[in-house]
Design a protein around this motif. Structure first.
Motif, PDB file in Angstrom:
ATOM      1  N   CYS A 101       0.815  -1.223   0.000  1.00 35.58           N
ATOM      2  CA  CYS A 101       0.000   0.000   0.000  1.00 35.58           C
ATOM      3  C   CYS A 101       0.847   1.271   0.000  1.00 35.58           C
ATOM      4  CB  CYS A 101      -0.957  -0.001   1.188  1.00 35.58           C
ATOM      5  SG  CYS A 101      -0.152   0.203   2.792  1.00 35.58           S
ATOM      6  N   ASN A 102       2.112   1.157  -0.349  1.00 31.64           N
ATOM      7  CA  ASN A 102       2.997   2.324  -0.472  1.00 31.64           C
ATOM      8  C   ASN A 102       3.097   3.164   0.800  1.00 31.64           C
ATOM      9  OD1 ASN A 102       3.718   1.768  -3.156  1.00 31.64           O
ATOM     10  ND2 ASN A 102       1.823   2.688  -3.883  1.00 31.64           N
ATOM     11  N   GLY A 103       3.337   2.508   1.911  1.00 29.25           N
ATOM     12  CA  GLY A 103       3.607   3.231   3.154  1.00 29.25           C
ATOM     13  C   GLY A 103       2.394   3.575   3.989  1.00 29.25           C
ATOM     14  N   CYS A 104       1.216   3.098   3.629  1.00 32.81           N
ATOM     15  CA  CYS A 104       0.033   3.444   4.419  1.00 32.81           C
ATOM     16  C   CYS A 104       0.137   2.905   5.844  1.00 32.81           C
ATOM     17  CB  CYS A 104      -1.247   2.948   3.745  1.00 32.81           C
ATOM     18  SG  CYS A 104      -1.450   1.152   3.741  1.00 32.81           S
ATOM     19  N   ALA A 117       6.318   0.957  12.639  1.00 35.34           N
ATOM     20  CA  ALA A 117       5.278   0.161  11.976  1.00 35.34           C
ATOM     21  C   ALA A 117       5.900  -1.176  11.593  1.00 35.34           C
ATOM     22  CB  ALA A 117       4.770   0.877  10.733  1.00 35.34           C
ATOM     23  N   VAL A 118       5.252  -2.256  12.010  1.00 31.40           N
ATOM     24  CA  VAL A 118       5.766  -3.597  11.729  1.00 31.40           C
ATOM     25  C   VAL A 118       4.738  -4.320  10.857  1.00 31.40           C
ATOM     26  CG1 VAL A 118       6.621  -5.752  12.702  1.00 31.40           C
ATOM     27  CG2 VAL A 118       6.910  -3.607  13.977  1.00 31.40           C
ATOM     28  N   ALA A 139       7.635   5.037  11.743  1.00 26.50           N
ATOM     29  CA  ALA A 139       6.301   5.493  11.356  1.00 26.50           C
ATOM     30  C   ALA A 139       6.338   6.901  10.761  1.00 26.50           C
ATOM     31  CB  ALA A 139       5.355   5.442  12.543  1.00 26.50           C
ATOM     32  N   GLY A 140       7.180   7.764  11.296  1.00 22.91           N
ATOM     33  CA  GLY A 140       7.221   9.142  10.824  1.00 22.91           C
ATOM     34  C   GLY A 140       7.827   9.308   9.449  1.00 22.91           C
ATOM     35  N   SER A 141       8.948   8.642   9.207  1.00 20.32           N
ATOM     36  CA  SER A 141       9.675   8.842   7.952  1.00 20.32           C
ATOM     37  C   SER A 141       9.460   7.720   6.936  1.00 20.32           C
ATOM     38  CB  SER A 141      11.181   8.954   8.232  1.00 20.32           C
ATOM     39  OG  SER A 141      11.684   7.705   8.696  1.00 20.32           O
ATOM     40  N   GLY A 142       9.040   6.562   7.400  1.00 20.42           N
ATOM     41  CA  GLY A 142       8.904   5.414   6.508  1.00 20.42           C
ATOM     42  C   GLY A 142      10.216   4.681   6.274  1.00 20.42           C
ATOM     43  N   LYS A 143      11.290   5.160   6.889  1.00 20.04           N
ATOM     44  CA  LYS A 143      12.602   4.530   6.722  1.00 20.04           C
ATOM     45  C   LYS A 143      12.589   3.125   7.332  1.00 20.04           C
ATOM     46  CE  LYS A 143      17.348   4.818   8.282  1.00 20.04           C
ATOM     47  NZ  LYS A 143      18.205   5.366   9.321  1.00 20.04           N
TER      48      LYS A 143
END
Length: 181
Positions: A101-104, A117-118, A139-143
């Motif tokens: 979902c491209n980082g959702c 996010a896991v 969660a903040g950066s998606g890294k």
């Protein structure tokens, strides 16, 4: 010459501990940022399934098993505080599958108050061969801060649980998570 006693001996006794506490809280800042995680349910990717098909009950049971194994391991061995993902169940269902979902998942985790996010998924292969993949992202950066994958070569509860424990031990927590010592 005599060393002069401080005019307020209590002030020095208060200032030093306050400085130490201030320094420790500054150091704890990044550690606190990595302590909460939204561990989303592990999903199934079955390339042979037709569009809109549901996960088989036996697979759903194993997915729940490995999700619980992941949550327990990250909490007990990784020292993470897990946030409840149930309040976002409708959004998770709408946005899913989370693995594509491209980082959702990061946005949902952030909305739940988590720093990490896991996500994970099991890809069905041929004749009882499955690939289990797990990713931990900020969660903040998606890294992506950690990830791991393993092949499961038998379709039993024990092999799936063992595979998740292996990924957690040898890939996700092989080194301390960022902010953990």
């Amino acid at each position: 010459m005599h060393a002069r006693a401080p005019s307020h001996p209590g002030r020095a006794a208060l200032v030093l501990p306050a400085l130490v506490l201030l320094a420790l809280s500054a150091l704890a800042g990044p550690a606190a940022a990595a302590e909460t995680a939204a561990v989303f349910p592990v999903e199934m990717f079955d390339p042979a399934a037709s569009y809109g098909s549901r996960t088989r009950p036996a697979d759903a049971k194993k997915l729940a098993l490995v999700t619980e194994e992941l949550r327990t391991s990250l909490k007990d061995k990784g020292g993470l505080t897990l946030v409840d993902t149930a309040p976002a169940a409708a959004q998770i269902d709408k946005e899913g599958p989370l693995y594509k979902c491209n980082g959702c998942a990061n946005d949902i985790a952030k909305g739940l108050g988590a720093n990490l996010a896991v996500t994970g998924y099991v890809e069905r292969g041929a004749n009882q061969i499955f690939n289990l993949s797990v990713v931990i992202a900020e969660a903040g950066s998606g890294k992506v801060v950690r990830g791991g994958q393993v092949t499961i070569r038998a379709d039993t509860d024990d092999t799936w649980a063992h595979a998740m424990r292996w990924v957690v031990k040898n890939r996700l927590l092989a080194e301390p998570l960022p902010g953990k010592s």
